[in-house]
Design a protein around this motif. Structure first.
Motif, PDB file in Angstrom:
ATOM      1  N   LEU A 258     155.253  64.761  -5.155  1.00 36.02           N
ATOM      2  CA  LEU A 258     156.060  65.831  -4.170  1.00 36.02           C
ATOM      3  C   LEU A 258     155.766  67.282  -4.340  1.00 36.02           C
ATOM      4  O   LEU A 258     155.480  68.132  -3.190  1.00 36.02           O
ATOM      5  CB  LEU A 258     157.413  65.518  -3.940  1.00 36.02           C
ATOM      6  CG  LEU A 258     158.408  66.088  -2.891  1.00 36.02           C
ATOM      7  CD1 LEU A 258     157.708  65.794  -1.730  1.00 36.02           C
ATOM      8  CD2 LEU A 258     160.028  65.880  -3.263  1.00 36.02           C
ATOM      9  N   GLY A 259     155.838  67.724  -5.472  1.00 42.62           N
ATOM     10  CA  GLY A 259     155.657  69.261  -5.748  1.00 42.62           C
ATOM     11  C   GLY A 259     154.367  69.762  -5.505  1.00 42.62           C
ATOM     12  O   GLY A 259     153.985  70.720  -5.412  1.00 42.62           O
ATOM     13  N   LEU A 260     153.321  68.783  -5.844  1.00 46.11           N
ATOM     14  CA  LEU A 260     151.853  69.114  -5.536  1.00 46.11           C
ATOM     15  C   LEU A 260     151.394  69.039  -4.040  1.00 46.11           C
ATOM     16  O   LEU A 260     150.414  69.900  -3.538  1.00 46.11           O
ATOM     17  CB  LEU A 260     150.913  67.887  -6.114  1.00 46.11           C
ATOM     18  CG  LEU A 260     149.604  68.372  -6.750  1.00 46.11           C
ATOM     19  CD1 LEU A 260     149.409  69.386  -7.176  1.00 46.11           C
ATOM     20  CD2 LEU A 260     149.038  66.976  -7.165  1.00 46.11           C
ATOM     21  N   LEU A 261     152.094  68.531  -3.167  1.00 48.57           N
ATOM     22  CA  LEU A 261     152.079  68.473  -1.826  1.00 48.57           C
ATOM     23  C   LEU A 261     151.610  70.082  -1.164  1.00 48.57           C
ATOM     24  O   LEU A 261     150.699  70.142  -0.540  1.00 48.57           O
ATOM     25  CB  LEU A 261     153.199  68.228  -1.030  1.00 48.57           C
ATOM     26  CG  LEU A 261     153.068  66.348  -0.737  1.00 48.57           C
ATOM     27  CD1 LEU A 261     154.288  66.098   0.189  1.00 48.57           C
ATOM     28  CD2 LEU A 261     151.758  66.003  -0.143  1.00 48.57           C
ATOM     29  N   PRO A 262     152.478  70.898  -1.499  1.00 44.96           N
ATOM     30  CA  PRO A 262     152.011  72.198  -0.682  1.00 44.96           C
ATOM     31  C   PRO A 262     150.713  72.807  -1.159  1.00 44.96           C
ATOM     32  O   PRO A 262     150.014  73.642  -0.683  1.00 44.96           O
ATOM     33  CB  PRO A 262     152.939  73.250  -1.320  1.00 44.96           C
ATOM     34  CG  PRO A 262     154.071  72.377  -1.596  1.00 44.96           C
ATOM     35  CD  PRO A 262     153.676  71.141  -2.313  1.00 44.96           C
ATOM     36  N   PHE A 263     150.118  72.369  -2.496  1.00 43.16           N
ATOM     37  CA  PHE A 263     148.911  72.814  -2.951  1.00 43.16           C
ATOM     38  C   PHE A 263     147.707  71.923  -2.435  1.00 43.16           C
ATOM     39  O   PHE A 263     146.457  72.584  -2.267  1.00 43.16           O
ATOM     40  CB  PHE A 263     148.845  72.568  -4.654  1.00 43.16           C
ATOM     41  CG  PHE A 263     149.810  73.576  -5.318  1.00 43.16           C
ATOM     42  CD1 PHE A 263     149.327  74.698  -5.608  1.00 43.16           C
ATOM     43  CD2 PHE A 263     151.020  73.258  -5.540  1.00 43.16           C
ATOM     44  CE1 PHE A 263     150.195  75.839  -6.399  1.00 43.16           C
ATOM     45  CE2 PHE A 263     151.840  73.950  -6.298  1.00 43.16           C
ATOM     46  CZ  PHE A 263     151.322  75.338  -6.575  1.00 43.16           C
ATOM     47  N   LEU A 264     148.190  70.902  -2.029  1.00 43.22           N
ATOM     48  CA  LEU A 264     147.160  69.830  -1.353  1.00 43.22           C
ATOM     49  C   LEU A 264     146.784  70.153   0.241  1.00 43.22           C
ATOM     50  O   LEU A 264     145.473  69.781   0.601  1.00 43.22           O
ATOM     51  CB  LEU A 264     147.473  68.570  -1.453  1.00 43.22           C
ATOM     52  CG  LEU A 264     147.130  67.669  -2.819  1.00 43.22           C
ATOM     53  CD1 LEU A 264     147.862  66.292  -2.825  1.00 43.22           C
ATOM     54  CD2 LEU A 264     145.738  67.623  -3.045  1.00 43.22           C
ATOM     55  N   ALA A 265     147.934  70.648   0.745  1.00 43.16           N
ATOM     56  CA  ALA A 265     147.683  70.755   2.273  1.00 43.16           C
ATOM     57  C   ALA A 265     148.578  72.043   2.730  1.00 43.16           C
ATOM     58  O   ALA A 265     149.356  72.556   2.262  1.00 43.16           O
ATOM     59  CB  ALA A 265     148.011  69.425   2.845  1.00 43.16           C
TER      60      ALA A 265
ATOM     61  N   GLN B 220     142.612  55.694   3.180  1.00 39.77           N
ATOM     62  CA  GLN B 220     143.587  55.473   4.551  1.00 39.77           C
ATOM     63  C   GLN B 220     143.726  56.892   4.942  1.00 39.77           C
ATOM     64  O   GLN B 220     144.032  56.979   6.313  1.00 39.77           O
ATOM     65  CB  GLN B 220     145.014  55.099   3.994  1.00 39.77           C
ATOM     66  CG  GLN B 220     144.744  53.864   3.191  1.00 39.77           C
ATOM     67  CD  GLN B 220     144.735  52.690   4.543  1.00 39.77           C
ATOM     68  OE1 GLN B 220     144.919  52.955   5.625  1.00 39.77           O
ATOM     69  NE2 GLN B 220     144.576  51.235   4.060  1.00 39.77           N
ATOM     70  N   LEU B 221     143.458  57.952   4.377  1.00 40.46           N
ATOM     71  CA  LEU B 221     143.786  59.234   4.659  1.00 40.46           C
ATOM     72  C   LEU B 221     142.601  59.814   5.836  1.00 40.46           C
ATOM     73  O   LEU B 221     142.844  61.061   6.311  1.00 40.46           O
ATOM     74  CB  LEU B 221     143.845  60.155   3.639  1.00 40.46           C
ATOM     75  CG  LEU B 221     144.964  60.041   2.838  1.00 40.46           C
ATOM     76  CD1 LEU B 221     145.058  61.076   1.575  1.00 40.46           C
ATOM     77  CD2 LEU B 221     146.357  59.863   3.535  1.00 40.46           C
ATOM     78  N   LEU B 222     141.665  59.099   6.237  1.00 41.12           N
ATOM     79  CA  LEU B 222     140.639  59.488   7.378  1.00 41.12           C
ATOM     80  C   LEU B 222     141.525  58.999   8.597  1.00 41.12           C
ATOM     81  O   LEU B 222     140.692  59.479   9.785  1.00 41.12           O
ATOM     82  CB  LEU B 222     139.278  58.712   7.086  1.00 41.12           C
ATOM     83  CG  LEU B 222     138.328  59.282   7.986  1.00 41.12           C
ATOM     84  CD1 LEU B 222     138.090  60.846   7.720  1.00 41.12           C
ATOM     85  CD2 LEU B 222     137.051  58.579   7.882  1.00 41.12           C
ATOM     86  N   ARG B 223     142.526  58.403   8.881  1.00 47.25           N
ATOM     87  CA  ARG B 223     142.943  57.699   9.942  1.00 47.25           C
ATOM     88  C   ARG B 223     143.011  58.764  11.022  1.00 47.25           C
ATOM     89  O   ARG B 223     142.871  58.547  12.311  1.00 47.25           O
ATOM     90  CB  ARG B 223     144.306  57.073   9.723  1.00 47.25           C
ATOM     91  CG  ARG B 223     145.334  58.101   9.384  1.00 47.25           C
ATOM     92  CD  ARG B 223     146.777  57.400   9.194  1.00 47.25           C
ATOM     93  NE  ARG B 223     147.939  58.228   9.365  1.00 47.25           N
ATOM     94  CZ  ARG B 223     149.099  57.689   9.141  1.00 47.25           C
ATOM     95  NH1 ARG B 223     149.281  56.719   9.562  1.00 47.25           N
ATOM     96  NH2 ARG B 223     150.055  58.848   9.372  1.00 47.25           N
TER      97      ARG B 223
ATOM     98  N   LEU C  19     150.123  61.161   3.382  1.00 45.03           N
ATOM     99  CA  LEU C  19     149.611  61.764   2.175  1.00 45.03           C
ATOM    100  C   LEU C  19     150.534  61.493   0.885  1.00 45.03           C
ATOM    101  O   LEU C  19     149.765  61.108  -0.165  1.00 45.03           O
ATOM    102  CB  LEU C  19     149.393  63.320   2.439  1.00 45.03           C
ATOM    103  CG  LEU C  19     149.004  64.137   1.515  1.00 45.03           C
ATOM    104  CD1 LEU C  19     147.586  63.688   0.819  1.00 45.03           C
ATOM    105  CD2 LEU C  19     149.102  65.752   1.809  1.00 45.03           C
ATOM    106  N   LEU C  20     151.696  61.682   1.210  1.00 44.76           N
ATOM    107  CA  LEU C  20     152.633  61.455  -0.221  1.00 44.76           C
ATOM    108  C   LEU C  20     152.562  60.034  -0.551  1.00 44.76           C
ATOM    109  O   LEU C  20     152.494  59.768  -1.861  1.00 44.76           O
ATOM    110  CB  LEU C  20     153.898  61.725   0.115  1.00 44.76           C
ATOM    111  CG  LEU C  20     154.939  61.843  -0.975  1.00 44.76           C
ATOM    112  CD1 LEU C  20     154.656  62.915  -2.020  1.00 44.76           C
ATOM    113  CD2 LEU C  20     156.168  62.197  -0.402  1.00 44.76           C
ATOM    114  N   LYS C  21     152.624  59.123   0.439  1.00 43.51           N
ATOM    115  CA  LYS C  21     152.569  57.698  -0.104  1.00 43.51           C
ATOM    116  C   LYS C  21     151.438  57.305  -0.821  1.00 43.51           C
ATOM    117  O   LYS C  21     151.269  56.697  -1.800  1.00 43.51           O
ATOM    118  CB  LYS C  21     152.660  56.918   1.388  1.00 43.51           C
ATOM    119  CG  LYS C  21     152.345  55.321   1.047  1.00 43.51           C
ATOM    120  CD  LYS C  21     152.484  54.594   2.346  1.00 43.51           C
ATOM    121  CE  LYS C  21     152.145  53.289   2.331  1.00 43.51           C
ATOM    122  NZ  LYS C  21     152.222  52.410   3.524  1.00 43.51           N
TER     123      LYS C  21
END
Length: 276
Positions: A146-153, A34-37, A166-168
Motif C-alpha cells: 500500500l505504501g509503495l503505490l504512490p511510487f508505482l503510479a 492482469q494489469l494490461l486489461r 494494482l494493489l491486488k
C-alpha cells in the motif's frame, strides 16, 4: 487459473483473432498479466493479444523464463501461421523482453519497452534496500504494498478499479518471490553489442513522473544503443503508465507509425503460409 500456478502461460482474451499480428505482453514484477486489461480493448483493434502470466511461486532464472516465453510464442505460431509478432515488455517484463529478443531476434517484427527495469542498478538506494527485504516480516508486505503505490503510479490518473487491481496484483506475490525477482533485477545484464544487433523498429516509452525508477535516463541510454529505436516521454505518467486513463498504447503506436498496414500484414501471413 490452476495452469498459471503450475508454469508460465499466456492469458488469452475472449476475442481470438488468429488473422491479426500476435501481440505478446510481458508483465512487471507482479507477473500476473492482469494489469494490461485497460489496454486490451484498444490493442484488439489490430492485434491478437496474449499476456504472460508467471506463477506466484516461480523462482526460475532469466534463462529459464526466456525459454518459457519463446516456447509459448512458438506454440501460438504453430496454431495460426507465421504471422508478425510484436513483443512488449513493461518494467520487469522489459528486462525479460530484452533477453527474449536477443535470443531470437528474427522472431519479432516490432518491440516495445515501457519503463524497463534495466535501470534498477541506477537507483543505488533501491538496489541496497532490495538486499535487506529479507528482514521484513511477511505480514508487513501487505502494508508495504500500500505504501509503495504512490511510487508505482500517478494514482490521480487512474480509475478506482485500476488502483484496486494494482494493489491486488502486488499483494498476490509471496515475499519469497518478491525477493527472488528483486535478485534477478540486481543481476540483470545484457551486452550493448547484443542490443545493437536488434535491427527491428523498437519503441521506448518512459513516464517522466516515474518515482520508482529512473526510466527517462534508461530509455535515453537504450535509444543511443538500439539502432532503429524511437523514444517517447510521457510527461505526466508514472511507472505503471499503462493503467492510467489517458494512456492508450494502441493510439501511441498509431501516432508513431509503429503499426504495419493491413496490406503488409496480409503479405506476411501469405508468405508464412507458403513456407508451411
Amino acid at each position: 487459473m490452476l495452469e498459471v500456478e503450475l508454469k508460465p502461460c499466456f492469458l488469452t482474451p475472449k476475442r481470438i483473432q488468429p488473422e491479426y499480428p500476435l501481440f505478446v505482453y510481458l508483465p512487471g514484477m507482479d507477473g500476473t498479466g492482469q494489469l494490461l486489461r485497460s489496454q486490451t480493448a484498444g490493442l484488439e483493434l489490430g492485434f491478437d493479444v496474449r499476456c504472460l502470466a508467471i506463477p506466484r511461486q516461480d523462482l526460475t532464472t532469466w534463462d529459464v523464463l526466456t525459454n518459457n516465453v519463446l516456447d509459448l510464442i512458438h506454440a501460438e505460431l504453430e496454431k495460426s501461421s507465421q504471422r508478425p509478432v510484436y513483443l512488449c515488455g513493461e518494467s520487469f517484463g522489459g528486462c525479460l523482453a530484452m533477453k527474449v529478443a536477443i535470443q531470437a531476434p528474427q522472431l519479432f517484427k516490432r518491440i516495445i519497452l515501457i519503463n524497463p527495469a534495466s535501470s534498477f542498478k541506477l537507483r543505488p538506494w533501491l538496489n541496497w534496500a532490495s538486499q535487506l527485504t529479507y528482514l521484513v516480516h511477511p505480514c508487513l508486505y501487505e502494508v508495504g504494498a500500500l505504501g509503495l503505490l504512490p511510487f508505482l503510479a500517478s494514482l490521480q490518473r487512474m480509475t478506482r478499479s485500476d488502483r484496486q487491481e494494482l494493489l491486488k496484483s502486488m499483494r498476490s506475490v509471496p515475499p519469497e518471490t518478491v525477493l527472488w525477482r528483486l535478485s534477478l533485477l540486481r543481476e540483470f545484464h545484457v551486452e550493448d553489442e547484443q542490443l545493437r544487433r536488434l535491427s527491428q523498429p523498437i519503441l521506448l516509452l518512459a513516464g517522466v513522473q516515474d518515482r520508482l525508477l529512473p526510466s527517462v535516463d534508461e530509455v535515453r541510454r537504450l535509444a543511443n544503443i538500439l539502432p532503429n529505436s524511437k523514444m517517447l516521454l510521457l510527461p505526466h505518467s508514472g511507472h505503471a503508465c499503462l493503467l492510467e486513463s489517458d494512456t492508450n498504447l494502441y493510439k501511441i503506436m498509431q501516432n508513431y507509425n509503429f503499426l504495419e498496414s493491413n496490406a503488409e500484414v496480409m503479405q506476411a501471413v501469405e508468405a508464412g503460409n507458403k513456407v508451411r
